[in-house]
Scaffold this motif. Structure first.
Motif, short mmCIF file in Angstrom:
data_model
loop_
_atom_site.label_atom_id
_atom_site.label_comp_id
_atom_site.label_asym_id
_atom_site.label_seq_id
_atom_site.Cartn_x
_atom_site.Cartn_y
_atom_site.Cartn_z
N GLN A 876 7.62 9.89 5.04
CA GLN A 876 6.76 8.77 4.67
C GLN A 876 5.82 8.39 5.81
N HIS A 1040 0.02 2.14 -5.06
CA HIS A 1040 1.42 2.48 -5.35
C HIS A 1040 2.25 2.54 -4.07
N GLN A 1041 1.65 3.23 -3.07
CA GLN A 1041 2.38 3.33 -1.80
C GLN A 1041 2.60 1.95 -1.21
N GLN A 1044 5.28 0.37 -2.93
CA GLN A 1044 6.56 0.87 -2.42
C GLN A 1044 6.88 0.27 -1.05
N GLU A 1045 5.84 0.24 -0.20
CA GLU A 1045 6.06 -0.34 1.12
C GLU A 1045 6.41 -1.81 1.01
#
Length: 1723
Positions: A876, A1040-1041, A1044-1045
């Motif tokens: 990641q 999206h990331q 997620q983060e």
């Protein structure tokens, strides 16, 4: 002892021989008084009955031990054959050319260049006593110089000998010695000038004769003047009796003076062209001897050398050319042709070429010269008569003129040399060197030989008186009764020659007569002296000769030419012609009162050996004999006023062969030069003289124990001599010496050799007896052994029977079965024990393996999840990093495209504005033209209206006709104007249309371009839209990331919340930690109590076990047989072994557990390190993202300001910025939280792990102790025996030791826990400090000294100039002043003040130079400042900031580096200064130790009982018995130790110390070896042993000081090899080969010198034969080494200053109060 008693069997005598002068023979039968014959055997084996006169027995030969002595007076028998043989042995075998004979130095010409005259030899002889070194011309020169300095008395060195004996070379070497030893400090180079006078005088005064290629044809006395410091300030030269006849006549195979041949050889040179010379064969005066060249001599090169020496003396080219003109004129004069005209006349042609050249060179009247060379003028009282001369008379007149010119020229050159050697100051003393011809006797002896022998008679008389005087002084000094010695007095011969009415006066009287002839003078001699004077004889077969009995020999003189040579006249007319010469030099020669050609004539008075007395009366002119007698009397007055030193040069053979000895010729010269007369005078009284110490050392072997017990050595010598020699008249006791008559030393040597021979026989007898006894005992032992074996065999044979055999066989069978039973039983017990032990061990190992596999399986599962989590996290991070990079790259690409579009838009806008401006201009012009047209149409209309009105008016009235006319005219004008305007309008419209068309064309082109650009822009926009779509997609992905983060961040927030809660719980944790510490203390107390309980339990169990068994009961139960079986089978031992193995298994189990715990701890540490690495990685990512975001911000701001085309991109970028900011804030929060969390987690985990490990280890310890107790109980219950008690005790002690070890391990773990707790405390403190933001910084020193610029002089004065080393080195760090100076340098650098730094460095360097200069001879001060300069230089390097010097620094030292200035130039200056100090430091050490080297290494006898002293003759090295003041080997070692301790105290670097010691050892070896080369008396086997012993002392000293690796030992290798060479056998070819292989550090010349100088001390040693020396020399021919003999004692090894950083921290250095530097403050 009577002399006749020495003629016994085996003694040797000398017998006269026709070939060899003397021949050696050995006495074969004792001689008795009254025998007429002496029975002898010659060396070739022939026996001879030699008739003898009892009153004059043949001379005895000296023992071999005395042969080859340095001083002939050291010989026991002093006579001609002994002297001749000693000289021959030294010259032929030892290759030594110098020998002393009392006060005379005998020098034999080797006819070969020898390496014994270099500067090293000169320095070796400088300052030495004359008897300390081998005989040498330098030793005589040093003695003269020393006596001059000591007594302030003038000295003379008289060098005499035959032609070809080497007088000139010897005199040249003495002058060279004085020039080298007494060099003046001025720049006048007086010494060089003195030496330069030799080549000039040799060129004009030396010639080749049949006996010598460089024979001096004149006598010369050179006074070398010295000032009060005994340095040369000038010189003066006197010459005697130049052989003028050589100018015009040379015998066969002889040459004229060298200068003529040098001129002819240089005739082709341009500067000599005007002399019109040719080769030497073209001139009569140079070709007469038939030999114009000398083999090996280049006259042209010699001419160059002569010109150089002229220039060195300040004689310029003009003067030289004048001299060469005179010489060339003499050569041309010799070629003037004189022809006979009848019998009584002669003539010279005016066209004679050489006559014209002669007159041209001297600027003379050619006609007069041609006339008066063939005529003479006779003046009487009444008239003047011109008389022609015959050809013979004319030739004689020409030759006389040539001789006269050359004589004047020679005197003039000598005069100018003296002027060049003059000195302005006052002469304090002088040393005169007399180089004069020796006694001469040829087949034909003339006037020259008469004068030479007359001079030698005077010198011999002076010599005899001087020797007699010295002998008298020696006897008086030693308080020996003086008896008158009869010596030869040659005053009668001198009276015969120079007295009134003697030979010279009669010769002068005959020369005054106008018709005097040689025959008349000879007749007067016959009448006056024949039968009246015993020294004058008339030959029997001749009436033209006379014989004089000189001191050396009878000489027969031919009277022919005596008068002519004595008159030495030239016709007055020729003199007058020469006076009229326009050539000033020639004219000045023949003036009555000649003017000096020197510009210094008014201040210079030149001493002349020929005082010229001018008188108007021709009859009173001085003759040659009279001049010579007066100059000789002046010379004798000078010599008598000085202390003379004598050098007698001997010619060994007439063929000039190297090292060939012709005994006849040498004996003849020895008689002639006075050497034998000196020997005879010495031999008449007490010729042999020994100091008491020498006598005691040499003859102590003849002394008894009772005599040796006395303390007074002088008294011992007296008692021994009175016992050994009954005739007390044969010796005398002086104050410091013992005087012996001839033969007594030989008698003592005989007694000594007999004693030694007897001792050798006794030793041989004892050794042989011991060997025979040893051999006998060995044979006896062998016989006993044989007997023993034989008797044993016999008894065995007798003892063997059938019964015995059966009994032995039965015993063997029984033993076999018994041993088998025992072994089987033992095997069964071992098997049972092994099976039980294996069962336990295998079970234990299986359980251990299972536990290990279970732990590994769990660890693998944990690692799998941890690694997966780490891999996902790393992926990641990498993906985020890559996306950021891609985003930044795309933004950069967009930025570039926007920039390009903006540039194109700017270009299009510029073009459009230009077109618009041009269009507006055109529209303006068109509007202007339209306005003009409107105005014109309006005017036209007005005019038309006016015209209509005029027409109407004209119609109305007649008078209006004129108006019509006018109107008509106006109309015409208007029409014309209209036409003109229409044309103009047409033109303008055309131009407008053209412009419009052009603009339209341009517009069309622009539209096309615009459409093209538009299409391009549309394409670009489409591309940008595609990219925007991609960016949108990426945006969605990023969203999206981000989501997620966000989810991760939410989790992190939760964790952060938990961490904050935990952070809030920190005080609670601290309380818990304190509780843990308390619990830990409780646990420790419990563990200790448990240990105590375990120990008590173990001891109680052991006691119970011991008490539970009654030993006596067990013994009663067990029978003795069972005990024996137990002991035999070893069951108890195997049980014990099983117990040991069990304990080892437990030990291995504990070790494996320990390893597992250590691995777990390492794993946890690894995890903590991994977390810290992740945190660091996150920090790096955060920094990179910050950098990227900064760049993005800049780019976005620029795009927003410039780009107005793409608004969507702005919004996206702004959104991205906001997202980036959010990400940055979140990442910062996460990193901070992760840091805190990781630190606290690591600390908590480590503490928990340590606590768990401690608890586990304690539990396992309990289990193991229980198991051990169970095993011990089981074993104790199983086995019951006597030895159980002791074995159990041992095991319990061992287990207690192991428990102690485990306790120590637990203590170690506790210490680790304490360290971790301390770390937690420090972390909490740091957190509190960071929260408080008020750090308390303690004041620290930074290693600088603050000073003011005006204090520089005080610093230098107190720290350098006034500082005493002894007050500093005690309890101080090495180089303390250097460190203080550097701290001041750091302060100037800290201030960044270049002037201050430069000033301080300059005054520091100047101060060190000043203190070194003021204490240039103080070893301690030089050592101290060498050390401090070295430390100062190293500090400048260490703190320079250069990487190569900072490798060994601590971080603190690196902070102290100089910041602003580069001091590399000052480092170079300091390095040069350090080298200078080092060289002066070495010189001071060498000067201190040099006087000790030769006495300590060579003369001092460190090995007692092997003295090597021998008689030394007239030149004694010691004058008293007390030799306590002399240096010994201990003195050298003490001096070396003083040097070493001083250097160590001053902190000198070890490498520099090693280099200094290496230099000192080289000096010791070189000086010792050089002295060995120059001292033949030291070249013996015993002295080699002494030297080797002294070298071992030096090596031991090196070992004690730990200096073996300093390479100092290698510098002594030449000396060590020389000592080995003195000791080794030197006889066979194998010995020669061994010498060549071993002596690799010695050169060929040095090896040969040692072999030639080898001197046996006793008769039992053998000399080195010449054939052996030649073998060694042949083997060494292939070796390439230096030809010089001496080692260079001035050689200095290259010094290197290694860089060693200072370990002392500058901030810790404090300044002592004794330095008086209170004005400095530490920073």
């Amino acid at each position: 002892m009577a002399l006749a008693e020495l003629y016994t069997q085996y003694n040797r005598v000398w017998i006269p021989d026709n070939e060899e002068v003397w021949q050696s023979a050995e006495i074969t039968k004792n001689y008795k008084a009254g025998d007429r014959f002496l029975h002898v055997q010659l060396e070739d084996g022939t026996e001879l009955n030699y008739p003898v006169d009892p009153a004059a027995l043949p001379p005895l030969r000296n023992p071999d031990i005395l042969v080859g002595e340095n001083d002939l007076t050291a010989l026991s028998y002093l006579h001609e054959p002994a002297v001749l043989h000693n000289l021959k042995v030294r010259f032929v075998e030892s290759k030594l050319i110098y020998t002393y004979s009392g006060i005379i130095l005998v020098a034999i010409n080797p006819y070969k260049q020898l390496p014994i005259y270099g500067d090293a030899i000169i320095h070796a002889y400088s300052g030495q006593n004359m008897g300390d070194m081998d005989p040498h011309i330098f030793a005589v020169a040093e003695e003269a110089y020393k006596q001059m300095a000591r007594n302030n008395k003038n000295q003379s060195i008289i060098v005499s000998g035959e032609s070809g004996a080497g007088k000139t070379v010897s005199a040249r070497y003495t002058m060279r010695y004085f020039a080298t030893v007494s060099k003046s400090s001025s720049n006048a180079h007086v010494e060089d000038k003195v030496l330069a006078s030799n080549p000039i005088t040799e060129a004009v005064g030396n010639a080749k004769t049949t006996r010598n290629d460089n024979s001096s044809r004149f006598g010369k006395y050179t006074e070398i003047s010295f000032d009060q410091r005994y340095q040369i300030i000038g010189a003066n030269m006197r010459t005697y009796l130049l052989e003028k006849s050589r100018v015009v006549f040379q015998s066969e195979n002889e040459r004229n003076y060298h200068i003529f041949y040098q001129l002819c050889a240089s005739a082709v040179q341009p500067e000599f062209k005007h002399l019109k010379l040719g080769s030497a064969e073209e001139f009569n005066y140079t070709r007469m001897g038939g030999c114009t060249e000398i083999e090996g001599v280049d006259d042209r090169e010699n001419m160059v050398e002569t010109q150089k020496t002229f220039g060195l003396l300040g004689l310029k080219a003009d003067f030289q050319m004048d001299v060469f003109k005179m010489l060339a004129a003499i050569l041309h004069l010799g070629n003037v042709g004189i022809t006979a005209v009848g019998d009584d006349r002669s003539s010279i042609s005016l066209e004679d070429k050489h006559l014209n050249i002669f007159c041209e060179l001297l600027d003379l009247n050619c006609d007069k010269m041609a006339q008066w060379l063939c005529h003479r003028k006779i003046i009487t009282t009444s008239e003047t008569v011109i008389k022609p001369m015959t050809r013979t008379q004319a030739v004689n007149a020409r030759d006389a003129l040539a001789k006269k010119i050359y004589s004047h020229l020679f005197d003039f050159i000598v005069e100018r040399i003296n002027q060049a050697l003059q000195f302005p100051g006052k002469q304090h003393t002088f040393i005169g060197v007399l180089d004069i011809y020796g006694f001469e006797t040829f087949d034909v002896n003339s006037f020259e030989q008469f004068c030479i022998n007359y001079a030698n008679e005077k010198l011999q008389q002076q010599f005899n008186l001087h020797v007699f005087k010295l002998e008298q002084e020696e006897y008086m000094k030693e308080d020996i009764p003086w008896t008158l010695i009869d010596f030869y007095d040659n005053q009668p011969v001198i009276d015969l020659i120079e007295a009134k009415m003697g030979i010279l006066e009669l010769l002068d009287e005959e020369c005054l007569l106008p018709h005097g002839t040689d025959e008349n003078w000879l007749q007067k001699l016959y009448n006056n002296f024949v039968n009246k004077n015993a020294l004058f004889e008339k030959p029997r077969m001749s009436n033209t000769s006379f014989i004089i009995q000189h001191f050396a020999d009878k000489v027969e003189y031919k009277c022919e030419g005596f008068l002519e040579k004595n008159r030495d006249t030239v016709h007055e007319v020729l003199i007058e012609i020469l006076k009229e010469s326009k050539f000033h030099l020639c004219a000045n020669f023949f003036q009555d009162n000649p003017e000096s050609v020197s510009p210094f004539s008014s201040t210079i008075s030149i001493k002349s050996a020929r005082p010229v007395i001018k008188s108007p009366n021709k009859q009173l002119r001085m003759t040659v004999g009279n001049k010579f007698r007066s100059s000789l009397s002046l010379l004798m007055m000078t010599l008598n006023a000085t202390t003379p030193h004598y050098v007698r040069c001997i010619k060994p053979n007439d063929e000039k062969l190297p090292f060939e000895f012709d005994s006849k010729r040498v004996a003849q010269q020895l008689r002639a030069c006075g050497v034998l007369e000196t020997i005879r005078i010495s031999a008449q009284s007490y010729p042999s003289r020994w100091t008491y110490i020498e006598f005691f050392s040499r003859y102590s072997i003849l002394m008894t124990q009772q005599e040796l017990s006395l303390n007074d050595k002088k008294q011992i010598c007296k008692i021994v001599l009175q016992r050994l020699i009954q005739d007390h008249n044969q010796y005398q006791f002086g104050r410091t010496k013992i005087f012996f008559r001839a033969g007594q030393v030989a008698y003592l040597e005989k007694l000594r050799s007999d004693k030694l021979r007897h001792a050798c026989i006794m030793i041989q007898k004892s050794v042989r007896g011991w060997l025979q006894r040893k051999k006998f005992l060995r044979i006896k032992q062998a016989a006993i052994l044989i007997q023993q074996y034989f008797r044993g065999q016999r008894t065995v044979r007798q003892a063997i029977t059938a019964r015995n055999l059966k009994e032995t066989w039965a015993a063997i069978t029984i033993q076999k079965y018994c041993r088998g039973y025992l072994v089987r039983r033992l095997c069964q017990l071992i098997h049972v024990a092994a099976v039980t032990i294996q069962a336990y061990t295998r079970g234990f190992l299986a359980r251990k393996k299972y536990r290990k596999m279970l732990q590994e399986h769990k660890a693998v599962i944990l690692q799998k999840y941890a690694r997966a989590w780490l891999a996902r996290r790393r992926f990641q991070n990498i993906r985020r990093f890559v996306l950021n990079i891609q985003l930044s790259y795309r933004v950069q690409q967009l930025q570039k495209k926007i920039e390009e579009q903006s540039r194109e838009n700017h270009g299009l806008l510029e073009r459009l504005t230009n077109l618009a401006s041009t269009h507006m201009n055109d529209m303006d012009t068109i509007q202007k033209l339209e306005l003009d047209l409107e105005k014109l149409t309006a005017q036209k209309r007005t005019y038309e209206e006016k015209g209509k009105k005029y027409k109407e008016d004209n119609k109305s009235s007649h008078c209006g006709h004129t108006v019509l006319i006018n109107a008509h005219n106006c109309m015409k004008v208007f029409e014309m104007l209209k036409y003109f305007l229409t044309e103009k309008m047409d033109d303008l419209t055309k131009q407008l249309f053209n412009d419009v068309q052009k603009e339209e064309n341009q517009r069309m082109i622009l539209e096309k371009n615009f459409q093209n650009q538009k299409q391009d822009y549309e394409k670009e926009i489409e591309l940008l839209k595609g990219e925007i779509k991609i960016l949108k997609e990426e945006k969605t992905q990023l969203q999206h990331q981000i989501q997620q983060e966000i989810v991760i961040q939410d989790g992190l927030k939760i964790e952060v919340g938990q961490l904050t809660k935990q952070a809030q719980k920190i005080p609670e944790l601290q309380k818990e930690i304190e509780l843990l510490q308390i619990q830990k203390l409780d646990v420790e107390k419990q563990a200790q109590s448990q240990k105590r309980e375990l120990r008590e339990k173990m001891s109680e169990v052991a006691k119970q076990l011991l008490e539970s068994y009654d030993i006596e009961d067990v013994r009663s139960r067990l029978s003795t047989e069972d005990l024996e079986h137990l002991n035999e089978d070893g069951e108890l031992w195997f049980a014990y072994e099983g117990l040991k193995k069990a304990t080892r298994v437990l030990e291995s189990h504990f070790q494996s557990q320990k390893e597992v715990y250590e691995k777990e701890i390492e794993g946890l540490n690894f995890k903590v390190e991994h977390l810290s690495q992740d945190i660091n990685h996150l920090q790096k990512l955060f920094r990179e993202e910050n950098d990227i975001n900064d760049g993005i911000r800049l780019e976005v701001s620029r795009l927003t300001s410039e780009n107005l085309v793409i608004p969507d991109l702005k919004q996206q970028v702004s959104e991205l910025e906001s997202q980036k900011l959010d990400l940055e804030n979140r990442l910062q929060e996460q990193t901070v939280k992760l840091k805190d969390k990781a630190s606290y987690l690591s600390i908590l985990r480590t503490t928990e792990a340590q606590n768990e490990i401690e608890i586990r280890e304690k539990k396992r310890l309990k289990v193991t102790t229980q198991e051990i107790e169970g095993l011990s109980n089981g074993l104790m219950q199983d086995e019951i025996q006597d030895e159980v008690k002791s074995k159990i005790k041992q095991e319990t002690t061992r287990l207690t030791v192991e428990n102690m070890d485990l306790e120590e391990k637990l203590d170690m773990k506790d210490r680790i826990i304490k360290k971790l707790e301390d770390q937690i405390k420090t972390l909490t403190k740091t957190i509190e400090k960071t929260e408080a933001h008020a750090p308390a910084l303690s004041k620290e020193y930074v290693g600088m000294m603050e000073y003011k610029k005006e204090d520089e002089d005080r610093i230098i004065q107190n720290l350098i100039l006034d500082l005493k080393p002894r007050g500093v080195v005690v309890n101080m760090i090495p180089g303390l002043p250097a460190h203080i100076l550097f701290m001041c340098v750091r302060y100037a650098d800290y201030l960044n003040d270049a002037d201050m730094l430069k000033s301080f460095m300059n005054v520091t360097i100047d101060g060190i130079k000043q203190v070194v200069k003021e204490h240039s001879e103080d070893f301690e001060m030089l050592s101290f400042w060498l050390s401090n300069t070295y430390y100062f230089l190293n500090c400048l390097k260490q703190y320079s900031g250069e990487e190569e010097f900072m490798k060994g620094n601590t971080p603190r030292q690196n902070k102290n580096c100089l910041k602003h200035f580069d001091l590399s130039e000052y480092r170079q200056i300091l390095s040069d200064l350090a080298i200078r100090i080092y060289h002066q430091f070495i010189i001071v050490m060498e000067n201190n130790i040099q006087p000790m080297i030769v006495p300590g290494m060579l003369e001092y006898e460190s090995l007692q009982g092997i003295s090597g002293l021998k008689p030394t003759g007239f030149r004694k090295r010691s004058s008293s018995i007390d030799d306590t003041d002399t240096y010994t080997m201990t003195s050298i070692l003490q001096q070396l130790s003083y040097f070493y301790s001083t250097m160590c105290q001053n902190g000198l670097d070890s490498e520099l110390l090693k280099q200094a010691v290496k230099q000192l050892f080289f000096l010791i070896g070189a000086i010792t070896l050089n002295s060995l080369f120059l001292r033949k008396d030291m070249c013996s086997c015993r002295k080699g042993m002494q030297i080797r012993c002294n070298i071992s002392f030096l090596e031991e000293w090196l070992k004690d000081k730990n200096l073996q690796n300093s390479s100092a030992k290698e510098t002594l290798e030449p000396l060590s090899q020389a000592a080995w060479l003195l000791q080794v056998k030197k006889i066979t070819d194998d010995d020669a080969k061994e010498i060549c292989e071993h002596c690799t550090s010695l050169s060929t010349v040095q090896i040969v010198k040692i072999l030639n100088s080898y001197t046996p001390i006793d008769d039992f040693e053998k000399r080195v034969t010449p054939s052996f020396v030649r073998k060694v020399q042949a083997m060494l021919n292939n070796r390439e080494d230096a030809p010089q003999l001496m080692l260079d004692t001035k050689y200095l090894f290259q010094v290197t200053f290694p860089f060693t950083p200072s370990p002392h921290a500058l901030e810790m250095i404090q300044v002592p109060s004794s330095f008086k530097l209170g004005f400095l403050t530490r920073v």
